[in-house]
Scaffold this motif. Structure first.
Motif, PDB file in Angstrom:
ATOM      1  N   ASN A 491      55.495   4.190 100.261  1.00  0.00           N
ATOM      2  CA  ASN A 491      55.676   5.651 100.285  1.00  0.00           C
ATOM      3  C   ASN A 491      57.126   6.034 100.001  1.00  0.00           C
ATOM      4  O   ASN A 491      57.423   7.021  99.314  1.00  0.00           O
ATOM      5  CB  ASN A 491      55.248   6.209 101.635  1.00  0.00           C
ATOM      6  N   LYS A 492      58.052   5.264 100.539  1.00  0.00           N
ATOM      7  CA  LYS A 492      59.476   5.567 100.363  1.00  0.00           C
ATOM      8  C   LYS A 492      59.883   5.436  98.901  1.00  0.00           C
ATOM      9  O   LYS A 492      60.610   6.273  98.341  1.00  0.00           O
ATOM     10  CB  LYS A 492      60.303   4.634 101.237  1.00  0.00           C
ATOM     11  N   GLU A 493      59.372   4.355  98.261  1.00  0.00           N
ATOM     12  CA  GLU A 493      59.707   4.122  96.852  1.00  0.00           C
ATOM     13  C   GLU A 493      59.109   5.221  95.973  1.00  0.00           C
ATOM     14  O   GLU A 493      59.740   5.711  95.034  1.00  0.00           O
ATOM     15  CB  GLU A 493      59.189   2.748  96.415  1.00  0.00           C
ATOM     16  N   ILE A 494      57.857   5.602  96.262  1.00  0.00           N
ATOM     17  CA  ILE A 494      57.205   6.655  95.467  1.00  0.00           C
ATOM     18  C   ILE A 494      57.922   7.983  95.668  1.00  0.00           C
ATOM     19  O   ILE A 494      58.133   8.749  94.719  1.00  0.00           O
ATOM     20  CB  ILE A 494      55.726   6.762  95.847  1.00  0.00           C
ATOM     21  N   ALA A 495      58.320   8.246  96.913  1.00  0.00           N
ATOM     22  CA  ALA A 495      59.046   9.490  97.211  1.00  0.00           C
ATOM     23  C   ALA A 495      60.363   9.543  96.431  1.00  0.00           C
ATOM     24  O   ALA A 495      60.760  10.602  95.919  1.00  0.00           O
ATOM     25  CB  ALA A 495      59.311   9.592  98.708  1.00  0.00           C
ATOM     26  N   SER A 496      60.989   8.385  96.338  1.00  0.00           N
ATOM     27  CA  SER A 496      62.260   8.325  95.588  1.00  0.00           C
ATOM     28  C   SER A 496      62.030   8.598  94.117  1.00  0.00           C
ATOM     29  O   SER A 496      62.807   9.292  93.460  1.00  0.00           O
ATOM     30  CB  SER A 496      62.892   6.945  95.790  1.00  0.00           C
ATOM     31  N   LEU A 497      60.931   8.048  93.566  1.00  0.00           N
ATOM     32  CA  LEU A 497      60.634   8.229  92.147  1.00  0.00           C
ATOM     33  C   LEU A 497      60.282   9.678  91.836  1.00  0.00           C
ATOM     34  O   LEU A 497      60.570  10.191  90.753  1.00  0.00           O
ATOM     35  CB  LEU A 497      59.473   7.323  91.723  1.00  0.00           C
ATOM     36  N   LEU A 498      59.582  10.333  92.769  1.00  0.00           N
ATOM     37  CA  LEU A 498      59.079  11.684  92.521  1.00  0.00           C
ATOM     38  C   LEU A 498      59.986  12.768  93.104  1.00  0.00           C
ATOM     39  O   LEU A 498      59.656  13.967  93.048  1.00  0.00           O
ATOM     40  CB  LEU A 498      57.677  11.841  93.095  1.00  0.00           C
ATOM     41  N   ILE A 500      60.570  13.493  96.226  1.00  0.00           N
ATOM     42  CA  ILE A 500      59.919  14.192  97.342  1.00  0.00           C
ATOM     43  C   ILE A 500      60.148  13.376  98.604  1.00  0.00           C
ATOM     44  O   ILE A 500      60.597  12.220  98.540  1.00  0.00           O
ATOM     45  CB  ILE A 500      58.403  14.380  97.110  1.00  0.00           C
ATOM     46  N   THR A 501      59.801  13.975  99.727  1.00  0.00           N
ATOM     47  CA  THR A 501      59.972  13.255 100.995  1.00  0.00           C
ATOM     48  C   THR A 501      58.796  12.306 101.217  1.00  0.00           C
ATOM     49  O   THR A 501      57.709  12.524 100.682  1.00  0.00           O
ATOM     50  CB  THR A 501      60.043  14.248 102.169  1.00  0.00           C
ATOM     51  N   PRO A 502      59.014  11.230 102.029  1.00  0.00           N
ATOM     52  CA  PRO A 502      57.896  10.324 102.359  1.00  0.00           C
ATOM     53  C   PRO A 502      56.740  11.058 103.012  1.00  0.00           C
ATOM     54  O   PRO A 502      55.573  10.707 102.798  1.00  0.00           O
ATOM     55  CB  PRO A 502      58.523   9.310 103.316  1.00  0.00           C
ATOM     56  N   GLN A 503      57.009  12.079 103.822  1.00  0.00           N
ATOM     57  CA  GLN A 503      55.964  12.866 104.458  1.00  0.00           C
ATOM     58  C   GLN A 503      55.101  13.571 103.412  1.00  0.00           C
ATOM     59  O   GLN A 503      53.879  13.588 103.493  1.00  0.00           O
ATOM     60  CB  GLN A 503      56.598  13.893 105.418  1.00  0.00           C
ATOM     61  N   SER A 504      55.784  14.157 102.403  1.00  0.00           N
ATOM     62  CA  SER A 504      55.049  14.806 101.308  1.00  0.00           C
ATOM     63  C   SER A 504      54.204  13.792 100.542  1.00  0.00           C
ATOM     64  O   SER A 504      53.105  14.087 100.074  1.00  0.00           O
ATOM     65  CB  SER A 504      56.038  15.502 100.361  1.00  0.00           C
ATOM     66  N   CYS A 505      54.760  12.590 100.420  1.00  0.00           N
ATOM     67  CA  CYS A 505      54.037  11.511  99.716  1.00  0.00           C
ATOM     68  C   CYS A 505      52.728  11.191 100.436  1.00  0.00           C
ATOM     69  O   CYS A 505      51.684  11.038  99.812  1.00  0.00           O
ATOM     70  CB  CYS A 505      54.937  10.282  99.620  1.00  0.00           C
ATOM     71  N   ARG A 506      52.767  11.109 101.766  1.00  0.00           N
ATOM     72  CA  ARG A 506      51.559  10.805 102.541  1.00  0.00           C
ATOM     73  C   ARG A 506      50.531  11.929 102.404  1.00  0.00           C
ATOM     74  O   ARG A 506      49.336  11.693 102.258  1.00  0.00           O
ATOM     75  CB  ARG A 506      51.928  10.594 104.017  1.00  0.00           C
ATOM     76  N   LYS A 507      51.013  13.174 102.463  1.00  0.00           N
ATOM     77  CA  LYS A 507      50.088  14.307 102.332  1.00  0.00           C
ATOM     78  C   LYS A 507      49.445  14.338 100.960  1.00  0.00           C
ATOM     79  O   LYS A 507      48.257  14.644 100.801  1.00  0.00           O
ATOM     80  CB  LYS A 507      50.843  15.617 102.583  1.00  0.00           C
ATOM     81  N   ARG A 508      50.266  14.017  99.947  1.00  0.00           N
ATOM     82  CA  ARG A 508      49.719  14.012  98.588  1.00  0.00           C
ATOM     83  C   ARG A 508      48.639  12.920  98.442  1.00  0.00           C
ATOM     84  O   ARG A 508      47.635  13.099  97.761  1.00  0.00           O
ATOM     85  CB  ARG A 508      50.850  13.784  97.591  1.00  0.00           C
ATOM     86  N   LYS A 509      48.880  11.818  99.091  1.00  0.00           N
ATOM     87  CA  LYS A 509      47.902  10.715  99.053  1.00  0.00           C
ATOM     88  C   LYS A 509      46.571  11.169  99.659  1.00  0.00           C
ATOM     89  O   LYS A 509      45.495  10.887  99.132  1.00  0.00           O
ATOM     90  CB  LYS A 509      48.454   9.523  99.823  1.00  0.00           C
ATOM     91  N   GLU A 510      46.622  11.866 100.792  1.00  0.00           N
ATOM     92  CA  GLU A 510      45.415  12.373 101.438  1.00  0.00           C
ATOM     93  C   GLU A 510      44.687  13.382 100.553  1.00  0.00           C
ATOM     94  O   GLU A 510      43.459  13.371 100.445  1.00  0.00           O
ATOM     95  CB  GLU A 510      45.774  13.031 102.771  1.00  0.00           C
TER      96      GLU A 510
END
Length: 531
Positions: A491-498, A500-510
């Motif tokens: 999540n941290k790596e994806i957040a860095s690429l996009l 966005i925050t890791p929290q946003s990354c988790r919500k987007r995944k859901e």
């Protein structure tokens, strides 16, 4: 009818022995017991000498039957037992059950009913083993009759119910079965049913051969009417039985029953008269039996004399033995030659067997070698598959590194642009402002990301096409996010690429999981690995 010694020599085959036995049986039924026994004894001796066990059995059995008809039950039993031994040692269940039934009849006549039932039951079991339904029915009728005499009416009913359906093709035995049924129903006090069966049988019991059976049924009818307190009708049936009965064997039973009936009606004079008749009939029967015993002894003497003549013929047979000994010598030599040939062939057979075993061992070795080669190929294929998997993971990691590099490069350019834009002198400089605008457009266009997805598709061939075909509602942004997940980025790596925050990354995944309709018990990454 006298048989000479030449008759002994004329029996040369088992078929001729069968013919002689049939002739002996005919003489037995004609009550010419002496001639019948001579013929059967002669055939028995020849059958035993030639080991014709079937013929020896039949001759011995019918010798016993002759003695049974002569009322010499002891001698009859002795020959039945001898026939039984032949059946056990050399023949089978069919012959055994015949002898067992005859022994049961002997005991029945001697009024040893438990022994009679024992042997009838043995015959009955043998008939069941060989699946001879008619014999099963016949022996079941005998068991029913003896059970009636022993007052075991439930046992009698069981055997009658089994026997009657099996005897449709044997009318004489079926008749006996119905007689047993009538007597059984009388004992069970089912008088109406018993009377109906007994009355239906009377028209069938006509002629000399059926006199004894007719007496039996008339006495059953008499006892039924006595039980109903219809003494006059009972007397009528019993008197008819007395008129029908010609021999002395059953007269005592008829006279005794008449004496009992007259006693119950109060006519004591007739009761005493018939009681006297019982005594007279018994004495007469004993006299007849004594005469029969005398006749039996005469027959035995004649047979002994006949056997003596047979023993004298042994001298003639000695000469035949010499001839047979020479035949045996030739046979021994022939057997020796056959054994030599057999051993020779046996050695050849063993050699061929050894060759076959060696060939089989070679085939087995070749088979094992092929199996080993197949296992090696499978191992190599497994290693190749593992190697390709590792290569795919390495390439995906390179793509990940490239994606992170692009992300960090863009972030750096964006930070520089923002930092420069803050200076007022740069904002007032049209030339620099234009270059900053171009730089921002370059960041939005980002052709390197297109190159990134092209490389991803080459490494993971068909994945994006399969994903789009299954989930057509996914946006390009969703597909980009899913691509990072598929590459196993955190999540941290994806957040860095996009950005966005890791929290946003988790919500987007859901949100994407719900959009794709993935069950709650399955993670998005697990689902993507199965696409």
């Amino acid at each position: 009818m006298i048989f000479s010694m030449s008759g002994f020599a004329q029996i040369e085959t088992a078929t001729q022995a069968d013919d002689r036995i049939e002739e002996g049986i005919e003489l037995m039924f004609e009550k010419k017991h002496t001639q019948s026994l001579e013929l059967l004894v002669e055939t028995q001796a020849m059958a035993q000498k030639n080991q014709w066990y079937e013929q020896a059995f039949r001759a011995t059995l019918n010798i016993g039957s002759n003695y049974y008809l002569l009322s010499d039950y002891g001698e009859a039993l002795q020959h039945y037992l001898e026939a039984y031994e032949i059946a056990i040692e050399h023949l089978g269940s069919r012959q055994e059950m015949t002898v067992l039934n005859n022994i049961g009849i002997l005991y029945f006549q001697e009024e040893e009913r438990s022994q009679a039932k024992k042997y009838f039951f043995k015959a009955y079991e043998k008939a069941k083993q060989v699946k001879d339904e008619v014999k099963v029915g016949y022996y079941a009728v005998n068991l029913a009759l003896v059970s009636n005499k022993m007052k075991e009416v439930d046992s009698a009913q069981y055997y009658i119910d089994e026997a009657l359906p099996l005897l449709k093709e044997a009318p004489n035995v079926l008749l006996q079965g119905k007689m047993a049924q009538a007597e059984m129903l009388l004992l069970k006090e089912q008088y109406t049913k018993a009377e109906k069966i007994a009355l239906s049988l009377l028209p069938e019991l006509q002629g000399v051969s059926q006199l004894e059976n007719r007496v039996f049924i008339l006495l059953v009818l008499a006892q039924i009417n006595e039980a109903r307190n219809q003494s006059s009708k009972a007397l009528d049936y019993t008197l008819e039985a007395r008129q029908v009965q010609k021999g002395l064997e059953n007269q005592t039973e008829v006279y005794d029953y008449l004496s009992e009936l007259y006693g119950k009606t109060g006519d004591f004079e007739k009761a005493i008269a018939y009681k006297d008749s019982v005594i007279i009939a018994a004495d007469s029967l004993n006299t007849i039996r004594n005469r029969k015993l005398f006749e039996n002894e005469k027959v035995k003497f004649q047979l002994q004399n006949y056997q003596h003549e047979l023993s004298e013929s042994k001298e003639v047979l000695k000469q035949e033995r010499r001839f047979f000994y020479s035949i045996i010598g030739i046979a021994v030599l022939s057997m020796g030659f056959i054994i030599w040939m057999y051993r020779s062939n046996s050695v050849k057979h063993k050699q061929r067997k050894k060759i076959v075993e060696l060939e089989l061992a070679k085939e087995k070795s070749d088979h094992l070698l092929i199996e080993k080669q197949l296992r090696e190929k499978e191992a190599l294929a497994s290693l190749e598959q593992e190697r390709l998997k590792n290569e795919l993971e390495v390439k995906n990691r390179k793509l990940t590194a490239k994606a992170l590099y692009l992300s960090s490069k863009n972030d750096l350019i964006e930070e520089v642009v923002q930092s420069i834009s803050l200076h007022t002198e740069i904002a007032e400089n049209p030339q620099l402002k234009k270059q900053i605008t171009e730089l921002k457009k370059h960041l939005k266009k980002d052709t390197q990301w297109d190159s990134f997805f092209t490389h991803f598709e080459e490494i993971n061939q068909g994945f994006l096409d399969r994903l789009r075909s299954k989930h057509s509602k996914l946006t390009s942004s969703d597909i980009r996010f899913i691509t990072y997940l598929y590459m196993n980025l955190s999540n941290k790596e994806i957040a860095s690429l996009l950005n966005i925050t890791p929290q946003s990354c988790r919500k987007r995944k859901e949100r994407i999981s719900k959009k794709m309709g993935i069950p709650n018990n399955t993670t998005l990454h697990t689902y993507l690995s199965m696409v």
